[in-house]
Design an enzyme around this catalytic site. Structure first.
Site, PDB file in Angstrom:
ATOM      1  N   CYS A 115       0.851  -1.187   0.000  1.00 17.89           N
ATOM      2  CA  CYS A 115       0.000   0.000   0.000  1.00 17.89           C
ATOM      3  C   CYS A 115       0.888   1.239   0.000  1.00 17.89           C
ATOM      4  CB  CYS A 115      -0.937  -0.034   1.200  1.00 17.89           C
ATOM      5  SG  CYS A 115      -2.028  -1.466   1.151  1.00 17.89           S
ATOM      6  N   SER A 116       0.284   2.375  -0.216  1.00 20.20           N
ATOM      7  CA  SER A 116       1.042   3.599  -0.458  1.00 20.20           C
ATOM      8  C   SER A 116       2.105   3.913   0.591  1.00 20.20           C
ATOM      9  CB  SER A 116       0.093   4.790  -0.605  1.00 20.20           C
ATOM     10  OG  SER A 116      -0.674   4.952   0.569  1.00 20.20           O
ATOM     11  N   GLY A 168       2.755   1.785   3.452  1.00 15.46           N
ATOM     12  CA  GLY A 168       3.381   0.544   3.869  1.00 15.46           C
ATOM     13  C   GLY A 168       3.291   0.210   5.340  1.00 15.46           C
ATOM     14  N   TRP A 169       2.850   1.146   6.172  1.00 11.26           N
ATOM     15  CA  TRP A 169       2.798   0.884   7.610  1.00 11.26           C
ATOM     16  C   TRP A 169       1.481   0.262   8.040  1.00 11.26           C
ATOM     17  CZ3 TRP A 169       7.021   0.767  10.221  1.00 11.26           C
ATOM     18  CH2 TRP A 169       8.063   1.654   9.957  1.00 11.26           C
ATOM     19  N   ASP A 170       0.411   0.880   7.654  1.00 11.31           N
ATOM     20  CA  ASP A 170      -0.880   0.488   8.195  1.00 11.31           C
ATOM     21  C   ASP A 170      -1.614  -0.503   7.303  1.00 11.31           C
ATOM     22  OD1 ASP A 170      -0.854   2.090  10.579  1.00 11.31           O
ATOM     23  OD2 ASP A 170      -1.126   3.826   9.290  1.00 11.31           O
ATOM     24  N   ARG A 171      -2.042  -0.043   6.146  1.00  8.68           N
ATOM     25  CA  ARG A 171      -2.896  -0.889   5.315  1.00  8.68           C
ATOM     26  C   ARG A 171      -2.213  -2.165   4.859  1.00  8.68           C
ATOM     27  NH1 ARG A 171      -4.758   3.620   1.309  1.00  8.68           N
ATOM     28  NH2 ARG A 171      -2.684   4.276   1.930  1.00  8.68           N
ATOM     29  N   ARG A 220      -0.366   5.635  16.668  1.00 11.38           N
ATOM     30  CA  ARG A 220      -1.730   5.290  16.260  1.00 11.38           C
ATOM     31  C   ARG A 220      -2.687   5.228  17.441  1.00 11.38           C
ATOM     32  NH1 ARG A 220       1.231   6.131  12.542  1.00 11.38           N
ATOM     33  NH2 ARG A 220       1.137   5.095  10.538  1.00 11.38           N
TER      34      ARG A 220
END
Length: 93
Positions: free
Chosen positions: A44-45, A47-50, A90
């Protein structure tokens, strides 16, 4: 009116839309791995969350081990902590 206002406030965050997109991507990932026997590359854009969320949820769908206490702990370690997921930013800390 409090319930209506609360629902409107939740809707304005677009949180439910994000949850829907992550669940959809996780299901699609698990589907292609399980039924089409295809490898899947997730990125994902940011790279951490999604990326971690989709990968972890797909694994929860595919493998019952990750639905146990031990397995869930392993999953969080390998897909979030090992990559330096910024949990502290988060959780409002």
């Amino acid at each position: 009116t409090n319930d209506v206002q609360w629902a409107q406030n939740v809707e304005e965050t677009k949180w439910l839309s994000h949850v829907r997109l992550i669940l959809s991507a996780s299901w699609q990932t698990a589907f292609h791995v399980r039924y089409n026997r295809l490898p899947v590359l997730l990125h994902c854009s940011h790279g951490w969350d999604r990326t971690s969320q989709v990968a972890a949820l797909a694994q929860l769908l595919l493998d019952g081990y990750y639905r146990t206490k031990e397995g869930f702990s392993v999953l969080i370690e390998k897909d979030f902590m090992a990559f330096g997921h910024p949990f502290h930013t988060r959780c409002g800390h």
